[in-house]
Design an enzyme around this catalytic site. Sequence first.
Site, short mmCIF file in Angstrom:
data_model
loop_
_atom_site.label_atom_id
_atom_site.label_comp_id
_atom_site.label_asym_id
_atom_site.label_seq_id
_atom_site.Cartn_x
_atom_site.Cartn_y
_atom_site.Cartn_z
N GLU A 248 0.82 -1.23 0.00
CA GLU A 248 0.00 0.00 0.00
C GLU A 248 0.85 1.27 0.00
O GLU A 248 0.43 2.30 -0.54
CB GLU A 248 -0.95 0.01 1.20
CG GLU A 248 -2.07 -1.01 1.11
CD GLU A 248 -1.69 -2.38 1.64
OE1 GLU A 248 -0.49 -2.60 1.92
OE2 GLU A 248 -2.59 -3.23 1.79
N PHE B 75 -11.60 -7.32 13.80
CA PHE B 75 -10.49 -7.80 12.99
C PHE B 75 -10.11 -6.74 11.94
O PHE B 75 -10.96 -6.21 11.25
CB PHE B 75 -10.87 -9.12 12.29
CG PHE B 75 -9.80 -9.61 11.34
CD1 PHE B 75 -8.56 -10.02 11.83
CD2 PHE B 75 -10.03 -9.63 9.97
CE1 PHE B 75 -7.58 -10.45 10.95
CE2 PHE B 75 -9.04 -10.07 9.09
CZ PHE B 75 -7.81 -10.47 9.59
N GLN B 76 -8.85 -6.45 11.87
CA GLN B 76 -8.29 -5.45 10.94
C GLN B 76 -8.92 -4.06 11.13
O GLN B 76 -9.07 -3.32 10.16
CB GLN B 76 -8.43 -5.91 9.49
CG GLN B 76 -7.50 -7.09 9.18
CD GLN B 76 -7.32 -7.34 7.68
OE1 GLN B 76 -8.21 -7.06 6.89
NE2 GLN B 76 -6.16 -7.86 7.31
N LYS C 106 -17.27 -0.80 5.93
CA LYS C 106 -17.67 -1.78 4.92
C LYS C 106 -19.15 -1.66 4.54
O LYS C 106 -19.50 -1.66 3.36
CB LYS C 106 -17.38 -3.19 5.44
CG LYS C 106 -17.74 -4.29 4.46
CD LYS C 106 -17.44 -5.68 5.03
CE LYS C 106 -17.74 -6.74 3.97
NZ LYS C 106 -17.47 -8.09 4.47
N MET D 109 24.51 8.64 2.29
CA MET D 109 24.36 9.91 3.00
C MET D 109 24.56 9.73 4.50
O MET D 109 25.16 10.58 5.16
CB MET D 109 22.98 10.52 2.71
CG MET D 109 22.80 11.92 3.26
SD MET D 109 24.00 13.09 2.61
CE MET D 109 23.17 13.69 1.14
#
Lengths: 564, 201
Positions: free
Chosen positions: A50, A112-113, A162, A473
């Site tokens: 993502e 969940f999630q 959802k 760097m």
Amino acid sequence: MRMSGADIVLECLKLEGVDIFWGYPGGVVLPFYDRLPSHPEVKHVLVRHEQAAAHAADAYARVSGKVGVCLATSGPGATNLVTGITNAMMDSVPMVVITGNVTRTLLGRDGFQEADITGITLPITKHNYLVMHAADLAYTFKEAFYIANSGRKGPVLIDIPKDVFIEEAEFEYPDTVSIRGYKPTESKAVDVAQVKRAARVIDEAQKPVILAGHGVIQSEGGTAALRQFAEKAQIPVLTTLLGIGGISEDHVLSYGFMGMHGMYWANMAAVEADVVIGVGMRFDDRAMGRFADFNTKAKIVHIDIDPAEIGKNFVTHAPILGDVAQVLDLLTPEIAQATHGDWLRWIDSVREEHPSLKMPDTTELTPQFVIREIFEATKGEAIIVTGVGQHQMWAGQHYMFRHPRRWVSSGGLGTMGFEVPAAMGAQAARPDLEVWSIAGDGGFQMTLQELATIVDQKQPIKFAIMNNGFLGMVRQWQELFYRDNLVDVHISQPDFVKLADAYGIRALRIDDKTDVASAIAEARAHDGPFLLDFHVQEAGNVWPMVPAGASLLETVESADEVKV
Amino acid sequence: MAGREARSATLHTVIALVEDRPGVLNRVASLFRRRGFNIESLAVGHSETPGISRLTLVVDGANTVVEQVEKQLFKLIDVVKVADITHLPIVARELALVKVACTIANRADVIQIAQVFRADVVDVADMSVTIQVAGDEDKNDAFIELMEPYGIKELARTGRVALTRGIAEPTKVEEDEPEEVREFHAQAGRRPKKALPFVSD
């Protein structure tokens, strides 16, 4: 018309002119993905992580000037976006981020999630929404696109449970937006008194300098307005890192970028000037050096769209609040014509004495040499996407940009790994242009999973990895400021040529200077993605440099000058 | 006391009118934390305009740039108006409830001091009295200081609330929500009569 929340979201995207977005499916966004095939006008690109979706949308916005869109599922999908959203926030990039969340009745119950993504993204978005009713979706999207792409631009997140995707509602897209608490600066007239006061300050200047930032590029007509403004009074133009491309770098008044790894002469001009004109920039510490010692004599004129930036880091003598092009179109007629010949000659003389863009005197392959060769081959017309670190600074220094929106680099946040997914977004925005992703061997390993997406999308992106086996760097700082005590900066990597081969991408390893030009030519001639693994010299640091916390006056050009 | 006077000289009263939406306090609090703004007190409640809450903030100008507080607050989309009213003629009050330990022997003394401060006794028990005192912070500080020798069992103070004097209304929402927007929100159930389900804050 009555339709499901998922259909409403897709209709909104179409009405906002979105034809591509990046995302990753998951449990709670399944009702949305279920409806996707019914809306073929909107193309969805399946990424591999993502974070990449957010970076791709970000780069797409930087290159196209449109709002970038990305989508993720709830929980880990949403939290994986966080780096990408912050990156867009820091660089004021317009983005609309859509996340799914658990069903309304499960919100706040650690389902969940579930992740409280509106809470998490509070400080890293311009605004965010949790949409609790399908009937709110249309209005929310209208507001979100408006907020993201007006005023000081930035990311806006919309979190959708959802069952809101499933819920049906009447769909009607509002024509206009009215938000009591949000009236972007450009919707109000520029204050003429501010313009006149600034013009007087500029007219009195003997040694004026323009510091042009990202705002010049983001403002419609900003680059043309800047050129006319600078030319009328012959004012030298320095850019910030993100301002690169705001003026063509072969323009006689263009003096390169300033700041921590900016041009020596640019830093000297900034501290020697008697009037500093900040245009669409925010006087950031990496550009200005130690605030207390930045040119205390100069009067500061500050043109910016964000009122909160005026006076934030410096006392401003003449602020002008507004969009860059709108302001400059009023300011240019107000200022007197001037030549500033002595001042320009002084900067030229510093440039002759301190040529910051020297090629290292070595037979070894150096990143500077490679970037110069890419510049020569592409004639300065390519889109250059970078990661963060030494290669980024060298790309900024050695590639000369003639156009805005061709330099795509993570400025404020400094996100390593930006180079791979951002190249996808850049190429999607301009399929007609050559896109070069100049990568470090460290950052490339952070997001290389997106090579699969690039192959899926048949994007002919050219990768040039500056492979020195070090986090360059960080090593530079350890060498200079931590007594050469190198800790965890030597980094191993896979054989990038074999890796590319595994993804079905053609690749070459280059060890010698003499092979660089032909390798670049081969990559350019190939009509698909191509990876060039440049094994460059291990040593080699970026100069000039303003040590962290030092003043621009302390710009050094070699390690010998660094006092620890 | 000298220290307190010196400090109150740098205190600013800032009013913010904000949309009465879930999460708005979270946005304000998150902004202050992130930018390192020090807030002396914060009071929130409904305003005269439906759908708008009024935040009264006290910020110490000695350790926080008040102009940045105003500007950053105004950048929040849900913030409709911000005004620093410190230099205007204002009426400012805070309320304190003080539960003071006392015996039958010294209860009368405590109540007498309360009367001098025009404070109200709101509860009397065996071993304590609870006094409600309203006024500016200095008055309340002075009262609390006088109660300390008796023993303060519990103390609750609100933040400062303030209004400008007379007809000046620098903290009024000038632009009402357009009718169609209000209608839309109402129809969409966005401002329902009953409370929303649990949301992010």
